[in-house]
Design an enzyme around this catalytic site. Structure first.
Site, short mmCIF file in Angstrom:
data_model
loop_
_atom_site.label_atom_id
_atom_site.label_comp_id
_atom_site.label_asym_id
_atom_site.label_seq_id
_atom_site.Cartn_x
_atom_site.Cartn_y
_atom_site.Cartn_z
N TYR A 162 18.69 64.32 93.26
CA TYR A 162 17.55 63.60 92.72
C TYR A 162 17.25 64.01 91.27
O TYR A 162 16.49 63.34 90.58
CB TYR A 162 16.29 63.83 93.56
CG TYR A 162 16.41 63.45 95.02
CD1 TYR A 162 17.50 62.72 95.51
CD2 TYR A 162 15.42 63.83 95.92
CE1 TYR A 162 17.60 62.40 96.84
CE2 TYR A 162 15.52 63.50 97.27
CZ TYR A 162 16.61 62.80 97.73
OH TYR A 162 16.71 62.48 99.06
N SER A 209 22.42 66.20 106.41
CA SER A 209 21.89 64.90 106.02
C SER A 209 23.02 63.87 106.07
O SER A 209 24.09 64.10 105.50
CB SER A 209 21.32 64.98 104.59
OG SER A 209 20.84 63.74 104.17
N ASN A 210 22.79 62.80 106.79
CA ASN A 210 23.75 61.69 106.92
C ASN A 210 24.98 62.05 107.73
O ASN A 210 26.02 61.39 107.62
CB ASN A 210 24.15 61.18 105.53
CG ASN A 210 22.95 60.75 104.73
OD1 ASN A 210 22.19 59.89 105.15
ND2 ASN A 210 22.75 61.35 103.55
N TRP A 261 14.61 58.79 106.79
CA TRP A 261 14.51 58.10 105.51
C TRP A 261 14.61 56.59 105.74
O TRP A 261 15.01 56.16 106.80
CB TRP A 261 15.50 58.62 104.47
CG TRP A 261 16.97 58.67 104.78
CD1 TRP A 261 17.67 59.76 105.18
CD2 TRP A 261 17.94 57.62 104.62
NE1 TRP A 261 19.01 59.44 105.31
CE2 TRP A 261 19.21 58.14 104.96
CE3 TRP A 261 17.86 56.28 104.21
CZ2 TRP A 261 20.37 57.38 104.94
CZ3 TRP A 261 19.02 55.51 104.18
CH2 TRP A 261 20.25 56.07 104.53
N GLY A 266 11.50 50.68 106.32
CA GLY A 266 12.41 49.56 106.22
C GLY A 266 12.94 49.27 104.84
O GLY A 266 13.51 48.21 104.60
#
Length: 280
Positions: free
Chosen positions: A48, A131-132, A179, A183
């Site tokens: 980020y 994450s992911n 996350w 939507g």
């Protein structure tokens, strides 16, 4: 504030502020204002490129460091950097983080996970996460971890409740942080009649009803914004509780459909890309 207990006994707030897509200036301001109005969970990441700003926001808020649950993520280009954790802490201006993730199952992600385990043992990370990591990635990691992670951060919302993944998480007491919780700007989710109806019943907006659904699912949610009014609204979800029947109605919305579809080519790109970190 409500809290969940992690599989290592640590407690984490159920709602916090995310800083994805926030410029350093906006991240600094958002973190400061959010902490001042009662938030205590802040989520950022190497990628980020606002970790220094997040650290400044925490210090400007005057919040006691021990009262802030600070989460960040190592990017794939940092997995093989032996100084990645220390450099991340330096950017944030802290001695430890409360939660340290590896951000993507890209590059030498196993080495990245070993960095998390080392940081955990050294007290530089109070908890660790992935994450992911869904499907084959978490299946492989299960055979190789020494320390079970406390968290996974993935897309989750009423249209995509991660039902299959949660069967694995429940086996190990791994918590889910959502996350795209609302939507990702898709109006169809926000305009589902059930959320308008429940919003009217509880005097809440559809967004507040959805965020409350997340917390009652046992998820931690981190909506991001640079709008102070949105912070206030997002936090104002602790004074009502959806019934079992209402939760069951929302469960019927699950389509098993996600908004973000990652490709193998994108994972290769993630491994090759290096964040242009902020200068001190």
């Amino acid at each position: 504030m409500e809290y969940i207990t992690l599989n290592n006994g640590l407690q984490c707030p159920v709602i916090g502020i995310g800083t994805f897509m926030l410029s350093p200036t906006d991240a600094q301001n958002s973190v400061r204002e959010a902490l001042n109005m009662g938030y205590s969970l802040v989520d950022t990441a190497n990628a980020y490129v606002n970790e220094r700003a997040v650290g400044r926001g925490i210090r400007e808020s005057g919040a006691d460091r021990g009262e802030v649950f600070l989460s960040t993520k190592l990017w794939p280009s940092e997995y093989e950097n032996p100084n990645a954790v220390d450099e991340t802490l330096e950017r944030l201006g802290v001695n430890y983080v409360d939660l340290l993730y590896i951000h993507q199952p890209a590059g030498n992600w196993l080495e990245g996970y070993r960095q998390l385990e080392k940081a955990y043992k050294e007290g530089k990370a109070k908890s660790i996460g992935i994450s992911n990591f869904e499907g084959k990635y978490i299946a492989e990691l299960k055979t190789k971890w020494e320390i079970v992670p406390q968290f996974i951060q993935v897309e989750a919302h009423p249209y995509y409740t991660q039902k299959e993944l949660r069967e694995t998480l429940d086996q190990y007491g791994i918590r889910l942080m959502s996350w795209y919780p609302l939507g990702h700007g898709d109006k169809s989710l926000m305009e589902e009649p059930v959320f308008a109806e429940l919003g009217e019943k509880y005097c809440k907006s559809p967004a507040q009803v959805i965020l409350r659904w997340h917390t009652q699912m046992g998820f931690v949610v981190i909506p991001g914004s640079k709008n102070v009014d949105h912070f206030k609204d997002n936090l104002d979800i602790m004074d009502f509780r959806l019934t079992e029947e209402e939760m069951a109605r929302i469960a019927q919305l699950d389509r098993g459909e996600r908004y973000y579809h990652r490709t193998d080519a994108q994972l290769d790109g993630f491994a090759a890309w290096r964040p242009a970190f902020e200068k001190a």
